[in-house]
Design an enzyme around this catalytic site. Structure first.
Site, PDB file in Angstrom:
ATOM      1  N   ASP A  84     -10.337  36.582  52.016  1.00 37.71           N
ATOM      2  CA  ASP A  84     -10.552  37.293  53.282  1.00 37.71           C
ATOM      3  C   ASP A  84      -9.366  38.260  53.478  1.00 37.71           C
ATOM      4  O   ASP A  84      -8.210  37.853  53.358  1.00 37.71           O
ATOM      5  CB  ASP A  84     -10.607  36.277  54.432  1.00 37.71           C
ATOM      6  CG  ASP A  84     -11.180  36.878  55.703  1.00 37.71           C
ATOM      7  OD1 ASP A  84     -12.193  36.362  56.184  1.00 37.71           O
ATOM      8  OD2 ASP A  84     -10.598  37.856  56.221  1.00 37.71           O
ATOM      9  N   HIS A 108     -21.878  34.016  54.795  1.00 40.95           N
ATOM     10  CA  HIS A 108     -20.622  33.641  54.132  1.00 40.95           C
ATOM     11  C   HIS A 108     -20.061  32.364  54.720  1.00 40.95           C
ATOM     12  O   HIS A 108     -20.275  32.062  55.896  1.00 40.95           O
ATOM     13  CB  HIS A 108     -19.583  34.768  54.225  1.00 40.95           C
ATOM     14  CG  HIS A 108     -19.350  35.260  55.615  1.00 40.95           C
ATOM     15  ND1 HIS A 108     -20.199  36.143  56.241  1.00 40.95           N
ATOM     16  CD2 HIS A 108     -18.381  34.988  56.522  1.00 40.95           C
ATOM     17  CE1 HIS A 108     -19.765  36.398  57.453  1.00 40.95           C
ATOM     18  NE2 HIS A 108     -18.663  35.695  57.667  1.00 40.95           N
ATOM     19  N   PHE A 109     -19.342  31.658  53.863  1.00 38.15           N
ATOM     20  CA  PHE A 109     -18.654  30.439  54.263  1.00 38.15           C
ATOM     21  C   PHE A 109     -17.159  30.699  54.187  1.00 38.15           C
ATOM     22  O   PHE A 109     -16.654  31.193  53.173  1.00 38.15           O
ATOM     23  CB  PHE A 109     -19.031  29.275  53.332  1.00 38.15           C
ATOM     24  CG  PHE A 109     -20.454  28.836  53.505  1.00 38.15           C
ATOM     25  CD1 PHE A 109     -20.776  27.781  54.339  1.00 38.15           C
ATOM     26  CD2 PHE A 109     -21.483  29.504  52.848  1.00 38.15           C
ATOM     27  CE1 PHE A 109     -22.095  27.385  54.524  1.00 38.15           C
ATOM     28  CE2 PHE A 109     -22.800  29.116  53.020  1.00 38.15           C
ATOM     29  CZ  PHE A 109     -23.105  28.059  53.861  1.00 38.15           C
ATOM     30  N   HIS A 110     -16.451  30.359  55.258  1.00 42.12           N
ATOM     31  CA  HIS A 110     -14.991  30.463  55.283  1.00 42.12           C
ATOM     32  C   HIS A 110     -14.402  29.161  54.756  1.00 42.12           C
ATOM     33  O   HIS A 110     -14.805  28.069  55.187  1.00 42.12           O
ATOM     34  CB  HIS A 110     -14.488  30.636  56.722  1.00 42.12           C
ATOM     35  CG  HIS A 110     -14.961  31.874  57.415  1.00 42.12           C
ATOM     36  ND1 HIS A 110     -14.190  33.011  57.522  1.00 42.12           N
ATOM     37  CD2 HIS A 110     -16.121  32.161  58.056  1.00 42.12           C
ATOM     38  CE1 HIS A 110     -14.856  33.931  58.207  1.00 42.12           C
ATOM     39  NE2 HIS A 110     -16.027  33.433  58.539  1.00 42.12           N
ATOM     40  N   GLN A 165     -20.114  35.936  64.511  1.00 43.49           N
ATOM     41  CA  GLN A 165     -20.319  36.569  63.200  1.00 43.49           C
ATOM     42  C   GLN A 165     -20.083  38.069  63.320  1.00 43.49           C
ATOM     43  O   GLN A 165     -20.589  38.716  64.250  1.00 43.49           O
ATOM     44  CB  GLN A 165     -21.744  36.304  62.689  1.00 43.49           C
ATOM     45  CG  GLN A 165     -21.979  36.842  61.279  1.00 43.49           C
ATOM     46  CD  GLN A 165     -23.384  36.518  60.744  1.00 43.49           C
ATOM     47  OE1 GLN A 165     -24.246  36.020  61.470  1.00 43.49           O
ATOM     48  NE2 GLN A 165     -23.606  36.829  59.475  1.00 43.49           N
TER      49      GLN A 165
END
Ligand code: 5GP
Length: 138
Positions: free
Chosen positions: A33, A102-104, A96
């Site tokens: 990220d 997406h997965f954090h 969002q």
């Protein structure tokens, strides 16, 4: 809302935008990220064009979650994190901001607060060094 093929993660998948990649297979991609909430903040996305959890093909979701598990273990090891938080937001009301599922993956330490969500751009040399640490732990 229809899937927007010009969202930033779709551009990363096409190679039209850069990313500090840590893992890739036929179905998913993991990368740093750029405005992390913690050192080691990593994102995992399906290659399937889904806006969120509600419109992803279940098999694509399964393959993506496998990658989340694999990369989360590497992040945990690379950052010696006692805790790992997985976050996934659906819709603007949930916070969002990028409309490709997406997965954090977020390392957590006792007493260490998160930085603000999607606010401060990280130094790119630092992100590349973090990506290398995670790749080495895979
Ligand atoms: P969301 O709010 O949609 O759950 O999370 C989107 C995430 O994408 C945020 O954590 C934000 O920092 C990150 N992000 C936004 N633009 C970019 C970009 O261009 N590249 C990368 N690698 N991450 C981004």
């Amino acid at each position: 809302m229809a899937y927007d093929a010009d969202n930033i993660f779709a551009k990363i998948l096409r190679g039209d935008a850069p990313a500090f990649k840590v893992y890739e297979d036929d179905h998913s991609l993991a990368f740093m990220d750029v405005m992390p909430q913690a050192d080691g903040h990593t994102l995992v996305i399906p290659k399937y064009p889904a806006e969120n959890l509600h419109d992803v093909d279940p098999d694509a979701l399964g393959a993506t979650i496998r990658t989340v598990q694999t990369v989360a273990a590497a992040v945990k090891q690379a950052f010696e994190a006692p805790g790992i938080m997985i976050a996934q937001l659906n819709g603007p009301a949930a916070g969002q901001t990028v409309f490709h599922l997406h997965f954090h993956i977020l390392p957590r330490f006792d007493g260490v607060e998160f930085r603000m969500h999607a606010r401060d751009m990280e130094d790119f040399d630092k992100l590349e060094a973090f990506a290398e640490r995670i790749r080495a732990a895979l």
